[in-house]
Each structure stands twice: as C-alpha cells, then as structure tokens.
Write an enzyme that holds these catalytic residues in place. Structure first.
Site, mmCIF file in Angstrom:
data_model
loop_
_atom_site.group_PDB
_atom_site.id
_atom_site.type_symbol
_atom_site.label_atom_id
_atom_site.label_comp_id
_atom_site.label_asym_id
_atom_site.label_seq_id
_atom_site.Cartn_x
_atom_site.Cartn_y
_atom_site.Cartn_z
ATOM 1 N N ASN A 1 -13.252 -32.685 -20.994
ATOM 2 C CA ASN A 1 -13.128 -31.326 -20.464
ATOM 3 C C ASN A 1 -14.176 -31.177 -19.366
ATOM 4 O O ASN A 1 -15.362 -31.036 -19.663
ATOM 5 C CB ASN A 1 -13.360 -30.325 -21.612
ATOM 6 C CG ASN A 1 -13.412 -28.879 -21.136
ATOM 7 O OD1 ASN A 1 -13.130 -28.588 -19.975
ATOM 8 N ND2 ASN A 1 -13.778 -27.986 -22.035
ATOM 9 N N LYS B 1 -14.645 -28.816 -17.406
ATOM 10 C CA LYS B 1 -15.085 -27.418 -17.241
ATOM 11 C C LYS B 1 -15.155 -27.050 -15.751
ATOM 12 O O LYS B 1 -14.399 -27.592 -14.958
ATOM 13 C CB LYS B 1 -16.410 -27.200 -17.970
ATOM 14 C CG LYS B 1 -16.323 -27.611 -19.451
ATOM 15 C CD LYS B 1 -17.466 -27.111 -20.285
ATOM 16 C CE LYS B 1 -17.260 -27.571 -21.732
ATOM 17 N NZ LYS B 1 -18.302 -27.092 -22.623
ATOM 18 N N HIS C 1 -10.395 -22.590 -25.939
ATOM 19 C CA HIS C 1 -11.782 -23.077 -25.915
ATOM 20 C C HIS C 1 -12.736 -21.918 -26.205
ATOM 21 O O HIS C 1 -12.492 -20.784 -25.800
ATOM 22 C CB HIS C 1 -12.090 -23.697 -24.551
ATOM 23 C CG HIS C 1 -13.375 -24.453 -24.564
ATOM 24 N ND1 HIS C 1 -14.589 -23.830 -24.421
ATOM 25 C CD2 HIS C 1 -13.633 -25.770 -24.757
ATOM 26 C CE1 HIS C 1 -15.545 -24.741 -24.516
ATOM 27 N NE2 HIS C 1 -14.996 -25.926 -24.714
ATOM 28 N N GLU D 1 -15.376 -21.059 -24.919
ATOM 29 C CA GLU D 1 -15.842 -20.330 -23.717
ATOM 30 C C GLU D 1 -14.798 -19.309 -23.265
ATOM 31 O O GLU D 1 -15.146 -18.248 -22.752
ATOM 32 C CB GLU D 1 -16.191 -21.341 -22.610
ATOM 33 C CG GLU D 1 -17.481 -22.087 -22.956
ATOM 34 C CD GLU D 1 -17.567 -23.510 -22.447
ATOM 35 O OE1 GLU D 1 -16.812 -23.881 -21.529
ATOM 36 O OE2 GLU D 1 -18.398 -24.277 -22.992
ATOM 37 N N GLU E 1 -14.457 -27.477 -32.719
ATOM 38 C CA GLU E 1 -15.659 -27.485 -31.889
ATOM 39 C C GLU E 1 -16.611 -26.394 -32.366
ATOM 40 O O GLU E 1 -16.492 -25.232 -31.971
ATOM 41 C CB GLU E 1 -15.296 -27.203 -30.429
ATOM 42 C CG GLU E 1 -14.352 -28.214 -29.828
ATOM 43 C CD GLU E 1 -14.464 -28.257 -28.307
ATOM 44 O OE1 GLU E 1 -14.891 -29.285 -27.789
ATOM 45 O OE2 GLU E 1 -14.161 -27.236 -27.660
ATOM 46 N N GLY F 1 -22.480 -28.158 -25.707
ATOM 47 C CA GLY F 1 -23.414 -28.123 -24.583
ATOM 48 C C GLY F 1 -24.869 -27.952 -24.986
ATOM 49 O O GLY F 1 -25.726 -27.697 -24.145
ATOM 50 N N SER G 1 -21.170 -31.882 -27.989
ATOM 51 C CA SER G 1 -22.217 -32.875 -27.715
ATOM 52 C C SER G 1 -21.851 -34.284 -28.182
ATOM 53 O O SER G 1 -22.688 -35.025 -28.692
ATOM 54 C CB SER G 1 -23.552 -32.430 -28.311
ATOM 55 O OG SER G 1 -23.951 -31.187 -27.735
HETATM 56 P P1 PGA Z 1 -20.015 -30.680 -24.749
HETATM 57 O O1 PGA Z 1 -18.725 -29.734 -24.621
HETATM 58 O O2 PGA Z 1 -19.509 -32.066 -25.006
HETATM 59 O O3 PGA Z 1 -20.708 -30.565 -23.422
HETATM 60 O O4 PGA Z 1 -20.819 -30.163 -25.882
HETATM 61 C C1 PGA Z 1 -17.626 -29.904 -25.475
HETATM 62 C C2 PGA Z 1 -16.563 -28.894 -25.155
HETATM 63 O O5 PGA Z 1 -16.889 -27.742 -24.849
HETATM 64 O O6 PGA Z 1 -15.363 -29.208 -25.185
#
Ligand code: PGA
Length: 252
Positions: A9, A11, A95, A97, A168, A174, A214
């Site tokens: 992803n 982003k 997601h 976010e 997740e 993140g 992560s």
């Molecule tokens: P990250 O994000 O690997 O940077 O923690 C994962 C995601 O949001 O899909």
C-alpha cells in the site's frame, strides 16, 4: 492451501516517475516467485503509468479506495470501472486511515465492497482495533462489528474467491510496533471464527486473512509462519523494492 497474498500500500507517496521506477525495480526481484500473489497499490495519479509498467509481470495492481457508483456527479471520486480501465484488478477498502480521517462507516464500506465486487474488482477489506479499544477489552467487539457489518450480504461462496480480509491493528500501522506473531495469530483465528459463524466453514477456510502493521523483511517470515496468517498488507516497507521483495520471498 491458501495462497499468500502480499500487497504493498503505497499510500499518498511517490510522484508518477518514482512510482514507475519502483514498479520497474520490483519486477525483476520477484519475477521468479510463484507461490505468492503480489499486488501493489499506487496513488490514483500513478495508476495508469504503473499499470503500463507492470504489464506482463507477475505483479497485479490495486487501488487504495473506490466509490460505489459507476459514474456521475461525485466530484473527486473514482469508480471501480475507472480503476479496471487503468489496469487495476484489486482495490483496498476500509483502510483505517479512511475510517479515521474520512469517517467512512461500516455501512458505507459494505456498500463499496459489494459494488466493487459486482463491478469485477477483487477487494482487500481492512479491519482492526485501535490501541484504546484493545486496552479497554473491546477488541473482539470491534472486530465482530467490522466483520459482521462490513461483509454483510456477501453470501455467495464465489464472492469470497475475490475478497481478502486484512487485519491491521491501528496501533501497529506506521508506528514500527508490529503485533507479535502470537497476537496476529490470535486475532486472525478470531476473525476466521467470525467468518465461519457468518458464512460457514467452506468460506472461512478459504478466505485469506492478511496481517498489516509495520511488516518488514525481518519480521515477515515469523508472521507468515502462523497458520492463520495468509499474507500481508505492507505500507512503509513497500516503498523500497528490495524490502518489499524480501517480504514477498519470506511469504513464499
Ligand atoms: P505500515 O502500514 O506497514 O506502514 O505499518 C500498513 C498499512 O497501513 O497498510
């Protein structure tokens, strides 16, 4: 039995030229990988160019979001038909976010999921609890609501050939804090149980449940070793070709 699904992803990162560069760098690194389904999800702006760059490779492309209408007066949105048109076969939906910053509800995400599937896209449907929800003992309630409401109405077993669930935990996204393999396995087992209750054993046994939060080349293998972890959804570490390729290979 379940083929691992590893998706990057990207982003809101990378201008078009850099996105194409990353796609081109990734291709040779994973070209011999056969046991893993590989997807990258660039920004909308880069989809067309990255789609061209990935043609003929073993890397599929997904979008990060979509709107549940084919066309019309929905300023700023993109339809599944448009995503298919530029070479997407997948989209992410739900997601954290999107849920957090854009206030997307379970009902709206369910509408998106059903429309995307009916339009011919495959969907990675994201769920996961916040740290506060986990600490206050609400994790299972949250996951139950997200699965029950988010996947409502998907009765056809065939639907689930084209849906993956991405667990997740929001506190791991993140942050550099990864769920331990045991924490991931426990949540995945719980989610698979929910799927069994809602859709039966055939569905729950075949749905892939990805872990996200992560994931890095050096923790991917131990996560993947858990029986209910069927791949990953990778944010930060997917922005480097060698790092993402390492995660793909650790998942094979
Ligand atoms: P990250 O994000 O690997 O940077 O923690 C994962 C995601 O949001 O899909």
């Amino acid at each position: 039995m379940r083929k691992p699904l590893v998706a990057g992803n990207w982003k809101m990162n990378l201008l078009v030229a850099d996105a194409v560069k990353l796609a081109n760098a990734l291709k040779p690194l994973v070209q011999d990988v056969t046991g893993v389904e590989i997807v990258v999800c660039p920004t909308f702006a880069a989809l067309h160019a990255v789609g061209k760059a990935l043609e003929g490779s073993n890397i599929a492309m997904g979008a990060q979001n979509c709107y549940p209408k084919e066309s019309g007066a929905f300023t700023g949105e993109l339809s599944p038909q448009m995503l298919l048109d530029v070479g997407c076969s997948w989209t992410i939906i739900g997601h954290s976010e999107r849920r957090q910053y854009f206030h997307e509800s379970d009902a709206f995400l369910n509408e998106k999921l059903k429309f995307a599937l009916a339009s011919g896209l495959k969907v990675m449907f994201c769920i996961g609890e916040t740290l506060e929800e986990r600490k206050s003992g609400k994790m299972n309630d949250v996951l139950t609501r997200q699965v029950t409401d988010g996947l409502a109405g998907l009765s056809e077993e065939a639907d689930f050939d084209r849906v993956a669930v991405a667990y997740e935990p929001v506190w791991a996204i993140g942050t550099g804090v990864t769920a331990t393999p045991e924490q991931a396995e426990e949540a995945h087992r719980f989610v698979r149980g929910l799927l069994e209750d809602q859709f039966g054993g055939n569905v729950s046994e075949k749905v892939r449940i990805q872990y996200g939060g992560s994931v890095k080349p050096d923790n991917a293998a131990e996560l993947m070793a858990k029986p209910n972890v069927d791949g990953s959804l990778v944010g930060g570490a997917s922005l480097k070709a060698d790092g993402f390729a390492g995660i793909v290979k650790a998942s094979a």
